[in-house]
Design an enzyme around this catalytic site. Structure first.
Site, PDB file in Angstrom:
ATOM      1  N   ARG A 149      89.040  54.682  10.905  1.00 39.99           N
ATOM      2  CA  ARG A 149      89.042  53.469  11.758  1.00 39.99           C
ATOM      3  C   ARG A 149      87.921  52.492  11.429  1.00 39.99           C
ATOM      4  O   ARG A 149      87.529  51.693  12.265  1.00 39.99           O
ATOM      5  CB  ARG A 149      88.997  53.840  13.245  1.00 39.99           C
ATOM      6  CG  ARG A 149      90.186  54.664  13.682  1.00 39.99           C
ATOM      7  CD  ARG A 149      90.447  54.559  15.156  1.00 39.99           C
ATOM      8  NE  ARG A 149      91.592  55.376  15.505  1.00 39.99           N
ATOM      9  CZ  ARG A 149      91.550  56.661  15.803  1.00 39.99           C
ATOM     10  NH1 ARG A 149      90.386  57.292  15.796  1.00 39.99           N
ATOM     11  NH2 ARG A 149      92.633  57.322  16.097  1.00 39.99           N
TER      12      ARG A 149
ATOM     13  N   LYS B 257      88.474  38.877   5.644  1.00 36.20           N
ATOM     14  CA  LYS B 257      89.921  39.091   5.534  1.00 36.20           C
ATOM     15  C   LYS B 257      90.160  40.112   4.437  1.00 36.20           C
ATOM     16  O   LYS B 257      89.683  39.935   3.305  1.00 36.20           O
ATOM     17  CB  LYS B 257      90.641  37.794   5.169  1.00 36.20           C
ATOM     18  CG  LYS B 257      90.940  36.907   6.351  1.00 36.20           C
ATOM     19  CD  LYS B 257      91.856  35.774   5.920  1.00 36.20           C
ATOM     20  CE  LYS B 257      92.091  34.820   7.069  1.00 36.20           C
ATOM     21  NZ  LYS B 257      92.897  33.654   6.644  1.00 36.20           N
TER      22      LYS B 257
ATOM     23  N   GLU C 276      89.336  26.762  -5.411  1.00 41.83           N
ATOM     24  CA  GLU C 276      88.878  27.032  -4.034  1.00 41.83           C
ATOM     25  C   GLU C 276      87.613  26.218  -3.723  1.00 41.83           C
ATOM     26  O   GLU C 276      87.414  25.796  -2.580  1.00 41.83           O
ATOM     27  CB  GLU C 276      88.616  28.534  -3.832  1.00 41.83           C
ATOM     28  CG  GLU C 276      89.822  29.447  -4.055  1.00 41.83           C
ATOM     29  CD  GLU C 276      90.825  29.515  -2.890  1.00 41.83           C
ATOM     30  OE1 GLU C 276      90.715  28.707  -1.943  1.00 41.83           O
ATOM     31  OE2 GLU C 276      91.723  30.388  -2.950  1.00 41.83           O
TER      32      GLU C 276
ATOM     33  N   LYS D  69      82.297  28.057   4.299  1.00 42.98           N
ATOM     34  CA  LYS D  69      83.138  29.163   4.768  1.00 42.98           C
ATOM     35  C   LYS D  69      82.453  29.900   5.916  1.00 42.98           C
ATOM     36  O   LYS D  69      83.087  30.208   6.932  1.00 42.98           O
ATOM     37  CB  LYS D  69      83.467  30.123   3.622  1.00 42.98           C
ATOM     38  CG  LYS D  69      84.351  31.269   4.108  1.00 42.98           C
ATOM     39  CD  LYS D  69      85.395  31.694   3.152  1.00 42.98           C
ATOM     40  CE  LYS D  69      86.369  32.660   3.865  1.00 42.98           C
ATOM     41  NZ  LYS D  69      87.271  33.339   2.968  1.00 42.98           N
TER      42      LYS D  69
ATOM     43  N   GLU E 162      90.837  33.507  13.116  1.00 44.93           N
ATOM     44  CA  GLU E 162      91.805  32.448  12.851  1.00 44.93           C
ATOM     45  C   GLU E 162      92.673  32.116  14.068  1.00 44.93           C
ATOM     46  O   GLU E 162      93.903  32.059  13.994  1.00 44.93           O
ATOM     47  CB  GLU E 162      92.682  32.830  11.648  1.00 44.93           C
ATOM     48  CG  GLU E 162      93.290  31.599  10.993  1.00 44.93           C
ATOM     49  CD  GLU E 162      93.922  31.882   9.628  1.00 44.93           C
ATOM     50  OE1 GLU E 162      93.218  32.420   8.756  1.00 44.93           O
ATOM     51  OE2 GLU E 162      95.086  31.560   9.469  1.00 44.93           O
TER      52      GLU E 162
ATOM     53  N   ARG F 162      89.942  28.187  11.527  1.00 44.57           N
ATOM     54  CA  ARG F 162      89.856  28.924  10.250  1.00 44.57           C
ATOM     55  C   ARG F 162      91.084  28.683   9.365  1.00 44.57           C
ATOM     56  O   ARG F 162      91.000  28.779   8.142  1.00 44.57           O
ATOM     57  CB  ARG F 162      89.666  30.425  10.508  1.00 44.57           C
ATOM     58  CG  ARG F 162      89.502  31.184   9.212  1.00 44.57           C
ATOM     59  CD  ARG F 162      89.019  32.602   9.368  1.00 44.57           C
ATOM     60  NE  ARG F 162      88.955  33.226   8.054  1.00 44.57           N
ATOM     61  CZ  ARG F 162      88.367  34.364   7.791  1.00 44.57           C
ATOM     62  NH1 ARG F 162      87.761  35.027   8.756  1.00 44.57           N
ATOM     63  NH2 ARG F 162      88.360  34.853   6.583  1.00 44.57           N
TER      64      ARG F 162
ATOM     65  N   ASN G 265      93.017  27.567   4.648  1.00 45.98           N
ATOM     66  CA  ASN G 265      94.255  27.867   3.937  1.00 45.98           C
ATOM     67  C   ASN G 265      94.947  26.624   3.419  1.00 45.98           C
ATOM     68  O   ASN G 265      96.142  26.654   3.113  1.00 45.98           O
ATOM     69  CB  ASN G 265      95.207  28.649   4.846  1.00 45.98           C
ATOM     70  CG  ASN G 265      94.889  30.117   4.817  1.00 45.98           C
ATOM     71  OD1 ASN G 265      94.661  30.688   3.756  1.00 45.98           O
ATOM     72  ND2 ASN G 265      94.836  30.730   5.977  1.00 45.98           N
TER      73      ASN G 265
ATOM     74  N   HIS H 258      97.493  26.844   0.698  1.00 41.71           N
ATOM     75  CA  HIS H 258      97.826  28.256   0.510  1.00 41.71           C
ATOM     76  C   HIS H 258      99.245  28.606   0.944  1.00 41.71           C
ATOM     77  O   HIS H 258      99.830  29.549   0.408  1.00 41.71           O
ATOM     78  CB  HIS H 258      96.823  29.149   1.250  1.00 41.71           C
ATOM     79  CG  HIS H 258      95.487  29.238   0.554  1.00 41.71           C
ATOM     80  ND1 HIS H 258      94.716  28.141   0.273  1.00 41.71           N
ATOM     81  CD2 HIS H 258      94.792  30.314   0.069  1.00 41.71           C
ATOM     82  CE1 HIS H 258      93.599  28.525  -0.338  1.00 41.71           C
ATOM     83  NE2 HIS H 258      93.626  29.834  -0.476  1.00 41.71           N
TER      84      HIS H 258
ATOM     85  N   HIS I 128     100.815  30.569  -1.842  1.00 42.72           N
ATOM     86  CA  HIS I 128     101.261  31.965  -1.699  1.00 42.72           C
ATOM     87  C   HIS I 128     102.749  32.088  -2.051  1.00 42.72           C
ATOM     88  O   HIS I 128     103.176  33.062  -2.684  1.00 42.72           O
ATOM     89  CB  HIS I 128     101.032  32.461  -0.271  1.00 42.72           C
ATOM     90  CG  HIS I 128      99.588  32.752   0.042  1.00 42.72           C
ATOM     91  ND1 HIS I 128      99.138  33.036   1.312  1.00 42.72           N
ATOM     92  CD2 HIS I 128      98.499  32.818  -0.754  1.00 42.72           C
ATOM     93  CE1 HIS I 128      97.825  33.247   1.274  1.00 42.72           C
ATOM     94  NE2 HIS I 128      97.415  33.118   0.034  1.00 42.72           N
TER      95      HIS I 128
ATOM     96  N   HIS J  40      95.952  33.249  -8.639  1.00 35.62           N
ATOM     97  CA  HIS J  40      95.935  32.780  -7.244  1.00 35.62           C
ATOM     98  C   HIS J  40      95.395  31.346  -7.154  1.00 35.62           C
ATOM     99  O   HIS J  40      96.006  30.473  -6.527  1.00 35.62           O
ATOM    100  CB  HIS J  40      95.087  33.740  -6.404  1.00 35.62           C
ATOM    101  CG  HIS J  40      94.874  33.278  -4.996  1.00 35.62           C
ATOM    102  ND1 HIS J  40      95.872  33.287  -4.049  1.00 35.62           N
ATOM    103  CD2 HIS J  40      93.770  32.764  -4.380  1.00 35.62           C
ATOM    104  CE1 HIS J  40      95.404  32.802  -2.913  1.00 35.62           C
ATOM    105  NE2 HIS J  40      94.122  32.481  -3.079  1.00 35.62           N
TER     106      HIS J  40
END
Ligand code: NAD
Ligand code: GLY
Length: 363
Positions: free
Chosen positions: A122, A144, A186, A228, A238, A242, A246, A249, A253, A266
């Site tokens: 956990r 993330k 980025e 960031k 998010e 946040r 993206n 993205h 993606h 990417h």
């Protein structure tokens, strides 16, 4: 130099940026004393990075009890199988809750290893040592973590903040130029969404950045991480702001997924996605044609692609349906409201989205 701080209350952590940090025994000694790092460490890396940097890191960590887990490189391997390999190593190796995972590599390794650290018992501690420009300016900061599912990118994951990020800018010397360019996508993103002055600075310093000139590089990495860290500190999970990170993205993606995670890196897919998002912003009356041209020119100066010719528009639209930002059946997209300002919109028409994609797919 003072580390940056990602301010998240009792889960705040430092981001160290400097030359030669990876193999600097004194740095690790000081840092581990400050952070009370455990003795037992699992270093996770990929084959390419391990060949280059595992030995110096092991040497710097020689007073620790460390084991290594080396994965195959590449986005196509960012999946549950790779994650299971790390978990097998942790479980079979008798690691306990007081151990830590050290992620040594690019964003793929950072995301998979961070996710394994989030899930094992956990959650155990994780230190990120990003070795690509993209990972140094983006993926190593913010917590993330996750892997791809065959139906979509990053669909399985968790928020799990590292306890420290160690950015050794010297590692970029071995990075292929194409990967440097992908990382610059980025960096440019931060200028686009948040900081017009930084964008203007990038316009005049792209040559130095591509040549990995030390001062320019350090400034670009630090400013990217600062932006960031600021946004993550305000909106860790998010709930709102946040999502601005993206920008490009949702399209990017989808491009990665539709082209099988092999055609584009990417950062390259994100670059094309940012152009699509700019076109959409222009169609929505938020961004002037001159501003679209500035973004396009800066991405071009970084040597990034401006078009994907092998991703049919309908396949991209379908892939975008699975975007994590979508809510209540609405497509949520990040648009620019001028250079250096951005907003989340869920009122873009299907026709405009389709046309923005067509502008950069050559179809
Ligand atoms: P990557 O991890 O695949 O690394 C690119 C390639 O460079 C790999 O082949 C790797 O082996 C090699 N490499 C890494 N460091 C090197 C070095 N110093 N010298 C020589 N070769 C080196 O790709 P990436 O661009 O770093 O990361 C992309 C991933 O990051 C994507 O999966 C993306 O989804 C993820 N990402 C995550 C976040 C986040 O917030 N978690 C943000 C942005 C991107
Ligand atoms: N790369 C987007 C984020 O970290 O939120």
């Amino acid at each position: 130099m003072q580390p940056l701080n990602v301010g998240l209350g009792n889960r705040s952590y430092p981001v160290y940026i400097g030359k030669g940090l990876l193999g600097d025994i004194d740095h690790w000694r000081r840092m581990s004393a400050q952070l009370k790092l455990p003795q037992r460490l699992l270093i996770v890396s990929d084959r390419n990075v391990a060949n280059l940097y595992l030995q110096p890191l092991q040497h710097a960590l020689k007073t620790f009890d460390s084991t290594t887990c080396v994965l195959e490189p590449g986005e196509a391997n960012k999946n549950l199988a790779a994650m299971t390999t790390i978990l097998d190593e942790l479980i079979a190796g008798g690691f306990q809750r007081d151990a830590a995972v050290i992620a040594l590599g690019g964003g793929v390794i950072g995301d998979i290893a961070g996710f394994a650290a989030a899930c094992f018992m956990r959650g155990i501690r994780c230190v990120q040592i990003p070795t690509t420009l993209l990972a140094q300016v983006d993926s190593s900061v913010g917590g993330k973590t996750g892997v791809n599912h065959k139906l979509g990118k990053n669909l399985i994951g968790a928020f799990h903040q590292p306890v420290a990020v160690v950015i050794d800018t010297d590692t970029l010397a071995t990075l292929e130029l194409r990967e440097v360019r992908a990382g610059l996508a980025e960096v440019i993103k931060y200028g686009c969404i948040y900081d017009a002055d930084f964008f203007a600075w990038l316009e005049t310093h792209m040559k130095e950045l591509l040549a990995l000139e030390t001062t320019a590089l350090a400034r670009a990495i630090r400013r990217s991480c600062e932006i960031k860290a600021t946004i993550v500190a305000r909106d860790e999970k998010e709930a709102g702001e946040r999502a601005l990170l993206n920008f490009g993205h949702s399209f990017g993606h989808a491009i990665e997924q539709v082209t099988g995670y092999t055609r584009w890196l990417h950062g390259e897919a994100v670059a094309i996605g940012m152009l699509m998002a700019c076109s959409l912003s222009h169609r929505m009356g938020l961004l002037s044609a001159a501003e679209v041209a500035r973004v396009s020119a800066l991405l071009g100066a970084a040597g990034l692609p401006a078009c994907t010719d092998d991703a049919p528009v309908d396949a991209l639209l379908q892939a975008m349906q699975l975007d994590k930002k979508n809510a209540a059946g609405k497509q949520r997209l990040i648009l620019l409201n001028g250079i250096g300002a951005s907003e989340i919109r869920s009122d873009c028409s299907s026709a405009d989205i389709r046309q923005a994609i067509l502008d950069y797919t050559g179809s």
